[in-house]
Every structure is written in C-alpha cells, then in structure tokens.
Design a protein around this motif. Structure first.
Motif, mmCIF file in Angstrom:
data_model
loop_
_atom_site.group_PDB
_atom_site.id
_atom_site.type_symbol
_atom_site.label_atom_id
_atom_site.label_comp_id
_atom_site.label_asym_id
_atom_site.label_seq_id
_atom_site.Cartn_x
_atom_site.Cartn_y
_atom_site.Cartn_z
ATOM 1 N N SER A 1 0.871 -1.170 0.000
ATOM 2 C CA SER A 1 0.000 0.000 0.000
ATOM 3 C C SER A 1 0.908 1.221 0.000
ATOM 4 O O SER A 1 1.701 1.406 0.930
ATOM 5 N N PHE A 2 0.773 2.088 -1.023
ATOM 6 C CA PHE A 2 1.808 3.088 -1.236
ATOM 7 C C PHE A 2 1.288 4.519 -1.253
ATOM 8 O O PHE A 2 0.225 4.812 -1.791
ATOM 9 N N ASP B 1 5.487 -4.692 -13.550
ATOM 10 C CA ASP B 1 4.254 -5.279 -13.028
ATOM 11 C C ASP B 1 3.992 -4.688 -11.644
ATOM 12 O O ASP B 1 4.760 -4.911 -10.702
ATOM 13 N N PHE B 2 2.898 -3.914 -11.523
ATOM 14 C CA PHE B 2 2.523 -3.289 -10.256
ATOM 15 C C PHE B 2 1.147 -3.795 -9.857
ATOM 16 O O PHE B 2 0.162 -3.568 -10.559
ATOM 17 N N GLN B 3 1.071 -4.499 -8.725
ATOM 18 C CA GLN B 3 -0.202 -4.997 -8.207
ATOM 19 C C GLN B 3 -0.272 -4.661 -6.726
ATOM 20 O O GLN B 3 0.170 -5.434 -5.881
ATOM 21 N N ALA B 4 -0.811 -3.475 -6.422
ATOM 22 C CA ALA B 4 -0.827 -2.998 -5.050
ATOM 23 C C ALA B 4 -1.843 -1.872 -4.911
ATOM 24 O O ALA B 4 -2.494 -1.475 -5.875
ATOM 25 N N GLN C 1 -2.284 -3.259 -11.853
ATOM 26 C CA GLN C 1 -3.523 -3.769 -11.293
ATOM 27 C C GLN C 1 -3.673 -3.185 -9.887
ATOM 28 O O GLN C 1 -2.984 -3.589 -8.958
ATOM 29 N N PHE C 2 -4.599 -2.220 -9.739
ATOM 30 C CA PHE C 2 -4.778 -1.578 -8.445
ATOM 31 C C PHE C 2 -5.591 -2.466 -7.506
ATOM 32 O O PHE C 2 -6.558 -3.097 -7.904
ATOM 33 N N VAL C 3 -5.195 -2.473 -6.263
ATOM 34 C CA VAL C 3 -5.929 -3.174 -5.221
ATOM 35 C C VAL C 3 -6.770 -2.143 -4.473
ATOM 36 O O VAL C 3 -6.247 -1.169 -3.926
ATOM 37 N N GLY C 4 -8.072 -2.319 -4.481
ATOM 38 C CA GLY C 4 -8.961 -1.365 -3.823
ATOM 39 C C GLY C 4 -9.296 -0.189 -4.723
ATOM 40 O O GLY C 4 -8.940 -0.143 -5.901
ATOM 41 N N ASP C 5 -10.000 0.785 -4.149
ATOM 42 C CA ASP C 5 -10.410 1.963 -4.913
ATOM 43 C C ASP C 5 -9.221 2.876 -5.188
ATOM 44 O O ASP C 5 -8.257 2.930 -4.415
ATOM 45 N N GLY D 1 5.937 -0.721 -26.126
ATOM 46 C CA GLY D 1 5.278 -1.723 -25.300
ATOM 47 C C GLY D 1 3.826 -1.363 -25.069
ATOM 48 O O GLY D 1 3.408 -0.232 -25.317
ATOM 49 N N ASP D 2 3.077 -2.331 -24.564
ATOM 50 C CA ASP D 2 1.656 -2.134 -24.279
ATOM 51 C C ASP D 2 1.466 -1.809 -22.797
ATOM 52 O O ASP D 2 2.249 -2.230 -21.937
ATOM 53 N N ILE D 3 0.376 -1.120 -22.511
ATOM 54 C CA ILE D 3 0.019 -0.779 -21.135
ATOM 55 C C ILE D 3 -1.354 -1.368 -20.835
ATOM 56 O O ILE D 3 -2.321 -1.127 -21.561
ATOM 57 N N ASP D 4 -1.431 -2.145 -19.766
ATOM 58 C CA ASP D 4 -2.693 -2.748 -19.322
ATOM 59 C C ASP D 4 -2.958 -2.261 -17.903
ATOM 60 O O ASP D 4 -2.158 -2.494 -16.995
ATOM 61 N N MET D 5 -4.116 -1.623 -17.678
ATOM 62 C CA MET D 5 -4.410 -1.044 -16.386
ATOM 63 C C MET D 5 -5.809 -1.408 -15.940
ATOM 64 O O MET D 5 -6.768 -1.291 -16.713
ATOM 65 N N CYS D 6 -5.935 -1.879 -14.690
ATOM 66 C CA CYS D 6 -7.238 -2.303 -14.199
ATOM 67 C C CYS D 6 -7.208 -2.291 -12.677
ATOM 68 O O CYS D 6 -6.246 -1.870 -12.049
ATOM 69 N N LYS D 7 -8.311 -2.793 -12.075
ATOM 70 C CA LYS D 7 -8.358 -2.915 -10.625
ATOM 71 C C LYS D 7 -9.169 -4.145 -10.236
ATOM 72 O O LYS D 7 -9.826 -4.739 -11.094
#
Length: 297
Positions: free
Chosen positions: A198-199, A212-215, A235-239, A291-297
């Motif tokens: 959590s940052f 790769d960022f999943q936090a 990939q975001f964790v939470g809102d 490169g490609d960018i993939d962003m989600c939550k």
C-alpha cells in the motif's frame, strides 16, 4: 590385479584432494559484544554474506575464509562494529569467503561486496546492501532499506510496515513484495515486480524490461511508471482516486476504468489517455516507448 590398483590410486587421490581442500578452507568462528541498537558494517570482496538478526547483544561471525585472505577484522568502536575480510592488494585469487554474520536484531547494517551474494533476515534496523556482481535478497521490517546490484537480481520482502525501500540493478530483475509506504525501483535490463503493498509513493523505471505493479495506491498517492522497451501491467488493489496520464509511443493501452485511449497522431502508432478517477487527489503517470500498457483494478 590392475583393477584393484586403479581403485587404490583413485581412493588415494580423493583423500589427497580432501586434505588439500581442508587445508585451504580456513574456518572462522569469532564474536564480539555489540550495542542492542548499534550499527554493523560488513565488507567482503568475494564469496557470500548471510546476515541474521538475533536476540543476543553480540556480533558473531562464522564460515570459511579464502586461502589468500590475510585476516578477518572484527572490532568495535562505540556503538559501531566492523566486520571486514582483509585481502592482499592486487590479488583476486583464492579470496572467496563465505560468512554468516549474526547481529543484534535492532541493529542497522551496511553490507558491501564486489563479487558476492548478500542475504539478510530478521534485521529490524535500517539496511543498506550493495554488491557489484551478485544477488541481493533481504527481509524488511519497519525501517528503511536499500538494495543494489550492478549484475544480479534484487529482492525485498516486507511485513506490510511503512518504510522507504530503494531497489536498483543494472542487469537483473527487481522484486518487491509486501512493502508499504514508498518504493523506488529501477533496472536497466530486467523486469520490475511490485506486489502486495500500500503506497503513498511508487516510482518504477526500466530501460529494457516489463513492469508489473499490483498494489494499493493510497489517497493522494503518486505512482510513476516509465519504461523504454517493455510492457506495463498495473492492477490496483482497492479503490483509486487519482488523475491519470498515460501514453505510449509504439503500443496499445488497455483501460478497464472506462475511458478509451486515443491515437496521438494518424502518422504514429502511439496512444494517449488522460482521465480522473474518484476525487482525483492522487497522481498516476505511465509511459512506455515500445510496449503495451494494461491497467485495471
């Protein structure tokens, strides 16, 4: 007979090799009193360093010294302890030393090597681990850490506590797991992975490698991701509440938040995307050249 004589000669050779190896291996087992929350400097040119925090107010060094090592220096000056493998000048042969160093758990440590792997466990103070050629692996508690290699992988594993973590390598991968607070990670040629944290601030940079960022990104937090050649997966964790600015020079953008990326120009293959999520009190910038960018939550 001939066969038995060959067996005997073989066994004699093995025994001689074992004697020679034993003679060359110089066992070390030394200790010195230390402050419970002091500082320990560890220097070993070649081989390996393993650091372990323990409950005793002393520093213990065990392991093997290289054949050409002059001596192991173990000395205390106030709250500082020095552990140093002293080697001859201009001699890089037979100096490889493999040491396990136990320090008071509350110690801060500074470990420096040239050609050696470094590992650290159960150390609660600040940690600075540096090697030129080798892997660096450490466990972080609730104090700031820095891990750096020129040629090797870097891995930091936390316990969820808020700290400042710096992880850098020129040739190798960087992995940061379960660290919170602030992280800065960089690789020239290698992948970056940041997960389970959590940052308030995260800065990730790679020249040739995937990111790769999943936090979680906290309210008002800042995430900056940049790579020259490599895909980015966020990939975001939470809102999430932030203003987003995303762009590629040669690559696609996939966004599950809703807004779709637009071409930067009909003459180039790049895309760009800007939008606000939530109150927009945070900031997310992501850019890749190829490169490609993939962003989600």
């Amino acid at each position: 007979d001939v066969y038995k004589r060959q067996i005997v000669r073989f066994l004699i050779g093995v025994a001689a090799l074992a004697v020679a190896t034993t003679a060359a291996a110089r066992e070390v087992d030394e200790s010195i009193d230390a402050a419970a929350n002091g500082h320990v400097d560890i220097i070993n040119i070649s081989g390996s360093i393993e650091v372990y925090g323990w409950s005793k107010d002393s520093v213990e060094v065990t392991g093997e010294l290289g054949e050409k090592v002059e001596e192991l220096i173990l000395e205390r000056n106030g709250d500082r302890v020095l552990v140093k493998v002293k080697v001859p000048r201009n001699n890089s042969n037979n100096i490889s030393s493999n040491l396990a160093v136990r320090v008071p758990a509350g110690s801060s440590i500074d470990v420096s090597t040239v050609s050696a792997d470094i590992t650290s466990e159960d150390v609660e103070g600040e940690q600075m681990l540096h090697t030129v050629s080798g892997d660096v692996e450490l466990q972080a508690a609730d104090s700031d850490v820095s891990a750096e290699s020129v040629s090797g992988d870097v891995e930091i594993t936390g316990d969820g506590s808020d700290i400042e973590a710096d992880a850098n390598t020129v040739s190798g991968d960087v992995t940061v797991i379960d660290v919170s607070g602030a992280v800065a990670a960089e690789a020239v040629s290698g992948d970056l992975v940041v997960r389970d944290g959590s940052f308030e601030r995260a800065t990730l940079n790679s020249v040739n490698g995937e990111i790769d960022f999943q936090a979680e990104l906290r309210n008002g937090g800042k995430l900056a991701v940049d790579t020259v050649n490599g895909d980015v997966d966020v990939q975001f964790v939470g809102d999430v509440s932030a203003k987003f600015n995303i762009e590629t020079f040669n690559g696609d953008i996939s966004n599950c938040f809703g807004p779709q990326a637009q071409r930067t120009s009909k003459y180039t293959p790049g895309y760009e995307l800007s939008f606000t999520e939530g109150d927009g009190d945070g900031r997310v910038t992501i850019a890749t050249l190829n490169g490609d960018i993939d962003m989600c939550k």
